[in-house]
Scaffold this active site. Structure first.
Site, PDB file in Angstrom:
ATOM      1  N   GLY A   1       0.832  -1.168   0.171  1.00  0.00           N
ATOM      2  CA  GLY A   1      -0.094  -0.033  -0.018  1.00  0.00           C
ATOM      3  C   GLY A   1       0.858   1.229  -0.027  1.00  0.00           C
TER       4      GLY A   1
ATOM      5  CD  GLN B   1       3.963   6.023   2.407  1.00  0.00           C
ATOM      6  OE1 GLN B   1       2.612   5.462   1.838  1.00  0.00           O
ATOM      7  NE2 GLN B   1       4.610   5.393   2.810  1.00  0.00           N
TER       8      GLN B   1
ATOM      9  CB  CYS C   1       5.656   2.457   6.994  1.00  0.00           C
ATOM     10  SG  CYS C   1       5.002   4.081   6.120  1.00  0.00           S
ATOM     11  CG  LEU C   2       6.587   1.257   1.004  1.00  0.00           C
ATOM     12  CD1 LEU C   2       6.047   1.611  -0.352  1.00  0.00           C
ATOM     13  CD2 LEU C   2       7.636   0.154   0.941  1.00  0.00           C
TER      14      LEU C   2
ATOM     15  CG  HIS D   1      -0.329   1.531   7.280  1.00  0.00           C
ATOM     16  ND1 HIS D   1       0.629   1.285   8.095  1.00  0.00           N
ATOM     17  CD2 HIS D   1       0.355   2.482   6.524  1.00  0.00           C
ATOM     18  CE1 HIS D   1       1.986   2.077   7.807  1.00  0.00           C
ATOM     19  NE2 HIS D   1       1.987   2.617   6.949  1.00  0.00           N
ATOM     20  CD  GLU D   2      -0.893   2.649   2.781  1.00  0.00           C
ATOM     21  OE1 GLU D   2      -0.708   3.989   2.633  1.00  0.00           O
ATOM     22  OE2 GLU D   2      -0.204   1.911   2.928  1.00  0.00           O
TER      23      GLU D   2
ATOM     24  CG  HIS E   1       0.645   7.355   5.398  1.00  0.00           C
ATOM     25  ND1 HIS E   1       1.747   7.708   5.708  1.00  0.00           N
ATOM     26  CD2 HIS E   1       0.821   5.975   4.855  1.00  0.00           C
ATOM     27  CE1 HIS E   1       2.610   6.844   5.797  1.00  0.00           C
ATOM     28  NE2 HIS E   1       2.123   5.575   5.413  1.00  0.00           N
TER      29      HIS E   1
END
Ligand code: ZN
Length: 164
Positions: free
Chosen positions: A46, A51, A90-91, A132-133, A136
């Site tokens: 995701g 990001q 997380c990226l 989670h997204e 963000h």
């Protein structure tokens, strides 16, 4: 369509709530495609617009065995239920993994790239990824929700056990 550089913590764009999308135009379609290309390149499940340095309420998540892509424009959480602790990464936080408690059921409303409003229910890991997204998009990062940091050695051991 392009692979973008993933913004790493700390960065203002990551901790700032995103603006609503007011019109689904070519720019938004290109953003969705860039998110996909970048997620695949970085091997994520995701990714959210901030990001890749875009402060708009747009995010994508990979769903199910078929790895279908859920595109969320202006998503809102309608309902959550239950609670479950599981490991997240997380990226934007390379090398950081931790136990995070989240609902294990979520119902959301969002827009797709055609501008159609849809509702979606998800559970388990998919609910976790969606929440989670959406966090963000509200400028909330998962490190603030970590209850216990999981080391890379621990992770490797867990994966090794799963494979046995
Ligand atoms: Zn993340």
């Amino acid at each position: 369509m392009a692979i973008k550089k993933v913004i790493e913590h700390p960065a203002k764009v990551l901790s700032t709530p995103c603006a609503e999308v007011t019109e689904i135009n070519e720019e938004i379609i290109a953003l969705l495609d860039d998110l996909y290309d970048t997620m695949v390149e970085y091997d994520g499940v995701g990714i959210a617009a901030p990001q890749i340095n875009v402060g708009l309420r747009v995010a994508i998540v990979e769903l199910g065995e078929e790895r279908d892509i859920l595109e969320m424009i202006n998503p809102t959480v309608i309902k959550t239920d239950g609670a479950e602790v599981d490991i997240e990464g997380c990226l934007s936080f390379p090398g950081l993994y931790g136990e995070v408690e989240r609902p294990d059921y979520v119902k959301i409303e969002a827009c797709d790239r055609e501008g159609r409003v849809y509702e979606l229910e998800a559970g388990g890991f998919e609910a976790r990824a969606i929440l989670h997204e959406i966090d963000h998009l509200d400028g909330i990062l998962f490190d603030s929700k970590i209850k216990r940091i999981v080391t890379e050695e621990e992770l490797e051991e867990m994966y090794a056990e799963e494979e046995e």
